[in-house]
Design a protein around this motif. Structure first.
Motif, PDB file in Angstrom:
ATOM      1  N   MET A 265       0.862  -1.192   0.000  1.00  0.00           N
ATOM      2  CA  MET A 265       0.000   0.000   0.000  1.00  0.00           C
ATOM      3  C   MET A 265       0.897   1.240   0.000  1.00  0.00           C
ATOM      4  SD  MET A 265      -3.167   0.893   0.321  1.00  0.00           S
ATOM      5  CE  MET A 265      -4.312   2.085   1.022  1.00  0.00           C
TER       6      MET A 265
ATOM      7  N   ARG B 125      -2.137  -7.890  -3.025  1.00  0.00           N
ATOM      8  CA  ARG B 125      -3.444  -7.214  -3.102  1.00  0.00           C
ATOM      9  C   ARG B 125      -3.332  -5.762  -2.589  1.00  0.00           C
ATOM     10  NH1 ARG B 125      -4.116 -11.862  -4.790  1.00  0.00           N
ATOM     11  NH2 ARG B 125      -6.053 -13.067  -4.837  1.00  0.00           N
TER      12      ARG B 125
ATOM     13  N   ASP C  41      -2.654  -1.521  -2.851  1.00  0.00           N
ATOM     14  CA  ASP C  41      -3.007  -0.356  -3.684  1.00  0.00           C
ATOM     15  C   ASP C  41      -1.731   0.478  -3.782  1.00  0.00           C
ATOM     16  OD1 ASP C  41      -5.563   2.281  -3.547  1.00  0.00           O
ATOM     17  OD2 ASP C  41      -3.763   2.025  -4.790  1.00  0.00           O
TER      18      ASP C  41
ATOM     19  N   THR D 263       1.030   2.956  -6.056  1.00  0.00           N
ATOM     20  CA  THR D 263       1.304   3.848  -7.188  1.00  0.00           C
ATOM     21  C   THR D 263       2.820   3.933  -7.379  1.00  0.00           C
ATOM     22  OG1 THR D 263      -0.714   5.127  -6.822  1.00  0.00           O
ATOM     23  CG2 THR D 263       1.034   6.174  -8.137  1.00  0.00           C
TER      24      THR D 263
ATOM     25  N   ARG E  18      -0.824   2.956 -11.322  1.00  0.00           N
ATOM     26  CA  ARG E  18      -1.437   2.573 -10.050  1.00  0.00           C
ATOM     27  C   ARG E  18      -1.999   1.167 -10.190  1.00  0.00           C
ATOM     28  NH1 ARG E  18      -6.430   5.591  -6.839  1.00  0.00           N
ATOM     29  NH2 ARG E  18      -6.367   4.302  -4.932  1.00  0.00           N
TER      30      ARG E  18
ATOM     31  N   ARG F  94      -4.163  -1.831  -8.281  1.00  0.00           N
ATOM     32  CA  ARG F  94      -5.079  -2.102  -7.163  1.00  0.00           C
ATOM     33  C   ARG F  94      -5.732  -3.456  -7.339  1.00  0.00           C
ATOM     34  NH1 ARG F  94      -8.898   3.045  -7.704  1.00  0.00           N
ATOM     35  NH2 ARG F  94      -8.042   2.915  -9.810  1.00  0.00           N
TER      36      ARG F  94
ATOM     37  N   ARG G   3      -8.823  -6.000  -7.583  1.00  0.00           N
ATOM     38  CA  ARG G   3     -10.214  -5.783  -8.026  1.00  0.00           C
ATOM     39  C   ARG G   3     -11.065  -7.024  -7.745  1.00  0.00           C
ATOM     40  NH1 ARG G   3     -10.787  -3.901 -14.002  1.00  0.00           N
ATOM     41  NH2 ARG G   3     -10.314  -6.065 -14.390  1.00  0.00           N
TER      42      ARG G   3
END
Ligand code: EPZ
Length: 407
Positions: free
Chosen positions: A1, A236, A238, A240, A271, A273, A275
């Protein structure tokens, strides 16, 4: 993250650094990754007599004018694959090179017959004896047509280096098109060379007498960008990734999207992420712009926990699945059929002590360790440090529980 910035490209830096020997004035290279391959090349340039002012993680200024050497012993050349670029750079600089065989990852036989074929086409006399390559020409190299029997990144770069100051024009047919080929061409042209067509199958180089100094920033690392994208998907997260070139990542981006991972591209960032469940996909490594062979191993690690059975076909190097034995000990299930791995996704990998066998295998084991339940101890991490700048610090910034411990 979180957010991370990718470093400069290893495979572009190891081509641009030897290319500074072609210059007739000092030049400055920026955005170099702080990795061992860069450090070794700096040692080699200094041993040849070049003056090198290096600020790790920032820039390097090379004054090649005092460099009179052309001999690089096997003890030095064997420390990395990219030492073979000294053949082309020294031939272009002083019409003579005595450089030991390159080292690098043992991912196949990795011949360099096409490199030597290119030099001979330009008029060099070559002697391949005792683990050394002796190359020389009486005057300047003379431009010629070079038709590669196979697409070779190293061979394309080496002929570009040798041809930049040759007499007349060299045309390379069946040239490699990787981003670092284009970056080298841009660097050479920044010094006043005349390289056209880099990034296509045909590269034309009109030799020039002199190359002037310049300041040049290498492009971001395509493979580190991809490795971080895969690590984000594996956890998993998120994430950038800043300072990258999304168009260099299209083959990987397409496969992550096919798996069910969300990937959003901006001008100079990507980025990643989670889903949905991550589905199995089929991978076949190809020359650029196909799926990069250097991302095959980290991607194979990711596919070990995808839903379903994936196939991974390695078409570039014949021994790039050795790391699967280490993954098996973490619970991966696969079968090897010729140059294709059939990966049966499992619900969970488990931590285990594993050993790195080559640079990108190391990246794959880090990805697997991030996915695994429990602790994974990764040995022989020096391979990883050859191509990734402090990978554990970057991953820790993103929340990974990873640390380096003295053995
Ligand atoms: C460069 O290796 C990279 N290394 C490799 O990255 C990368 O995997 C490879 O290109 C392909 O993209 C550097 O840039 C330092 P090739 P190179 O010449 O130049 C055959 C990493 O992890 N071939 O394009 O050695 C060869 O056997 C490293 O960063 C010949 O037959 O690759 C291979 O099957 C690993 N004769 C294929 O071509 C030759 O003369 C591609 O090799 C040359 C190559």
């Amino acid at each position: 993250m979180g957010e991370i910035t990718v470093s400069g490209g290893k495979n572009t830096a190891v081509a641009v650094i030897p290319a500074t020997l072609l210059c007739d004035e000092p030049c400055t290279i920026e955005n170099l990754p702080d990795i061992d391959d860069v450090h070794v090349l700096i040692q080699i340039l200094r041993s040849l007599g070049a003056l090198v002012d290096y600020v790790p993680g920032h820039h390097m200024t090379v004054d090649p004018r005092p460099a009179t050497g052309f001999h690089v012993p096997y003890a030095q050349s064997s420390r990395l694959r990219a030492s073979y670029y000294l053949w082309g750079a020294l031939l272009g600089r002083c019409a003579r090179a005595e450089v030991g065989y390159p080292g690098g990852c043992t991912i196949g036989s990795r011949p360099f017959d096409q490199h030597l074929k290119g030099f001979m086409a330009l008029g060099a006399q070559i002697e391949d004896r005792g683990g050394m390559v002796y190359a020389r020409t009486d005057e300047r190299l003379v431009g010629s047509d070079v038709f590669f029997d196979c697409v070779t990144v190293g061979g394309t770069i080496n002929v570009m280096l040798a041809a930049a100051k040759a007499e007349g024009t060299t045309v390379i047919y069946n040239a490699a098109k990787e981003p670092h080929i284009v970056d080298l061409a841009n660097f050479l042209n920044s010094m006043g060379a005349r390289v056209r067509g880099a990034g296509t199958d045909v590269i034309r180089i009109r030799g020039v007498q002199r190359l002037h100094g310049c300041t040049y920033a290498v492009i971001p690392d395509q493979i580190e960008t991809g490795t971080l994208m895969i690590a984000a998907a594996a956890t998993r997260g998120d994430v950038t990734i800043h300072g990258c070139i999304p168009t260099h990542m299209e083959a990987l981006t397409a496969k992550l999207l096919e798996m069910g991972v969300s990937v959003t591209e901006n001008d100079d960032s990507i980025r990643v992420r989670p889903r949905s469940d991550q589905r199995a996909v089929n991978i076949k490594t190809q020359v650029y712009p196909g799926f990069p062979t250097d991302l095959q191993q980290p991607m194979t690690a990711l596919l070990c926990m995808a839903k379903g059975t994936s196939t991974v076909t390695e078409t570039i190097f014949e021994q790039r699945f050795k790391f699967l034995d280490e993954l098996r000990r973490m619970g991966a299930r696969f079968k090897l059929v010729d140059n294709t791995a059939l990966i049966e996704g499992v619900p969970q990998l488990y931590g285990a002590p594993v050993t790195v066998t080559d640079l990108r295998a190391g990246a794959a084991l880090v990805v697997a360790g991030l996915m695994a339940k429990g602790v994974t101890e990764i040995y022989e991490t020096s391979y990883i440090d050859r191509g990734y700048e402090r990978i554990e610090e970057k991953l820790r910034l993103l929340g990974a529980d990873i640390r380096r411990e003295p053995v």
